[in-house]
Design an enzyme around this catalytic site. Structure first.
Site, PDB file in Angstrom:
ATOM      1  N   LYS A 155       0.812  -1.212   0.000  1.00 18.45           N
ATOM      2  CA  LYS A 155       0.000   0.000   0.000  1.00 18.45           C
ATOM      3  C   LYS A 155       0.851   1.270   0.000  1.00 18.45           C
ATOM      4  O   LYS A 155       2.040   1.250   0.269  1.00 18.45           O
ATOM      5  CB  LYS A 155      -0.983  -0.022   1.178  1.00 18.45           C
ATOM      6  N   ARG A 163      -3.455 -10.584   5.280  1.00 19.92           N
ATOM      7  CA  ARG A 163      -3.968 -10.543   3.905  1.00 19.92           C
ATOM      8  C   ARG A 163      -2.879  -9.975   3.003  1.00 19.92           C
ATOM      9  O   ARG A 163      -2.461  -8.827   3.168  1.00 19.92           O
ATOM     10  CB  ARG A 163      -5.226  -9.671   3.842  1.00 19.92           C
TER      11      ARG A 163
END
Length: 386
Positions: free
Chosen positions: A325, A364
């Site tokens: 991210k 995740r």
């Protein structure tokens, strides 16, 4: 009065200076060893004076701003410093005290024996062409092959999604979402891959959720945090697990100057409300996701990872999803280095390992093999004593 648990690695002198503790007091308090640090927001003067005396009487400490004994300020923040034995004793003391200290004691009790869960890796498969990381995009038989690879490389859960939720993305409609995920779901069902791993559907639409749960999927991964009643009803009907994720705003605008007075307390309140909703629908299996990057500033993301253990007081598994991210790029840009999602695996591994150290048990990620190795080594180090 609200509380949250701080990471023991918190820079205590800096924190105490921030709440207004005098420098002489900081010198004394930073030498005290503690298992527990609690930030207490908006404690009133009467409660603080009682709590401080009770803490001192058992060898613990309550750090308060200068002038507290004379009630210079009516409301302020404080920090409780104690070990487990002291915390247990303090809870008993405060159950009989006024100024809402009884309620305060009940909150503290939730942190005495925080739960531990087995570590699991959740592999990510995106059935759309606009996900932020190109390496996560797969279609048809190619997706099935990747799923099999992820399972053989250590993934216990596979998360399938058909729409992008990256900042600025626009939802394409439920028909388009179904069209993207149906071929993969059908293939998983036909080949009985759901017997080899637990499958999760990353959707906030009830129609897509029902299609997946009807074909062997067991987890509803909802970025809206169970906003829809119909969605909650379907989760309950299938006795599925639900991932309740926090986000501020919608993907199209969630990164337009998000702001929190206190990100941990705001998300804590959100989880409390949505857990209550889940239970009202008869949902038993809940997973909490703080929503890294979903309407968060860099400082919010870092605080949530560092103090993630706080959210274990709810008693549910915590999911971390920081894979590749932009927060990694924000950090690197401080060094004058621009990174693409493809270049952010090292930063991802650090963030996820730190989150696991602080209480996360479901990771995740896009890179299952690399995570399995990194986290296995971490677990070995953690369990090594001599």
């Amino acid at each position: 009065m609200k509380i949250y648990k701080l990471n023991n690695d918190t820079h205590l002198p800096q924190l105490l200076l921030k709440i207004g503790v005098d420098k002489a007091g900081i010198e004394i308090m930073q030498k005290k060893k503690s298992e527990f640090l609690f930030y207490i927001k908006d404690i009133n003067c009467g409660a603080a004076n009682i709590l401080k005396q009770d803490a001192l009487s058992i060898g613990a400490e309550l750090a308060v701003p200068l002038g507290t004994p004379n009630c210079k300020n009516k409301i302020f923040d404080a920090v409780l410093i104690c070990n487990k034995k002291q915390l247990e004793t303090l809870i008993k003391k405060e159950l009989s005290q006024p100024f809402k200290l009884k309620e305060f004691a009940k909150q503290l009790k939730e942190f005495i024996n925080l739960p531990k869960f087995l570590l699991k890796i959740m592999g990510v498969i995106n059935a759309n062409e606009d996900s932020f990381f190109e390496g996560s995009r797969f279609q048809g038989t190619q997706a099935v092959k990747q799923i099999e690879n992820m399972i053989s490389n250590g993934a216990k859960i596979i998360d399938i999604g058909g729409v992008s939720s990256r900042p600025g993305s626009i939802y394409p409609g439920v028909e388009e979402e179904l069209e993207r995920v149906k071929p993969i779901i059908d293939e998983i069902y036909k080949t009985k891959l759901y017997e080899k791993a637990v499958f999760s559907i990353d959707t906030f639409k009830a129609e897509v959720l029902e299609y997946a749960l009807d074909r062997g999927f067991k987890i509803a991964n909802d970025i809206t945090g169970l906003e829809s009643d119909k969605y909650a009803e379907i989760v309950s009907n299938y006795d599925a697990s639900v991932v309740i994720m926090h986000k501020k705003g919608v993907p199209a605008n969630m990164q337009d100057n998000p702001y929190y007075e206190n990100v941990i307390l705001e998300i804590d309140e959100f989880f409390e409300n949505r857990i209550a909703k889940a239970k009202s629908f008869g949902i038993k299996d809940i997973i909490l996701d703080v929503g890294i990057g979903f309407g968060k500033r860099l400082e919010d993301n870092l605080a949530l990872i560092k103090h993630m253990e706080h959210f274990l007081h709810f008693g549910y598994e915590l999911l971390i999803g920081a894979s590749r991210k932009s927060m990694i790029d924000m950090i690197m840009q401080k060094e004058g280095v621009k990174t693409t999602p493809a270049e952010r695996l090292p930063g991802t591994l650090i963030l996820h390992t730190e989150a696991v150290r602080n209480g996360a048990s479901i990771v995740r990620c896009h890179d299952v093999k690399e995570h399995f190795q990194a986290l296995r080594v971490y677990e070995e180090l953690k369990g090594f004593d001599v």
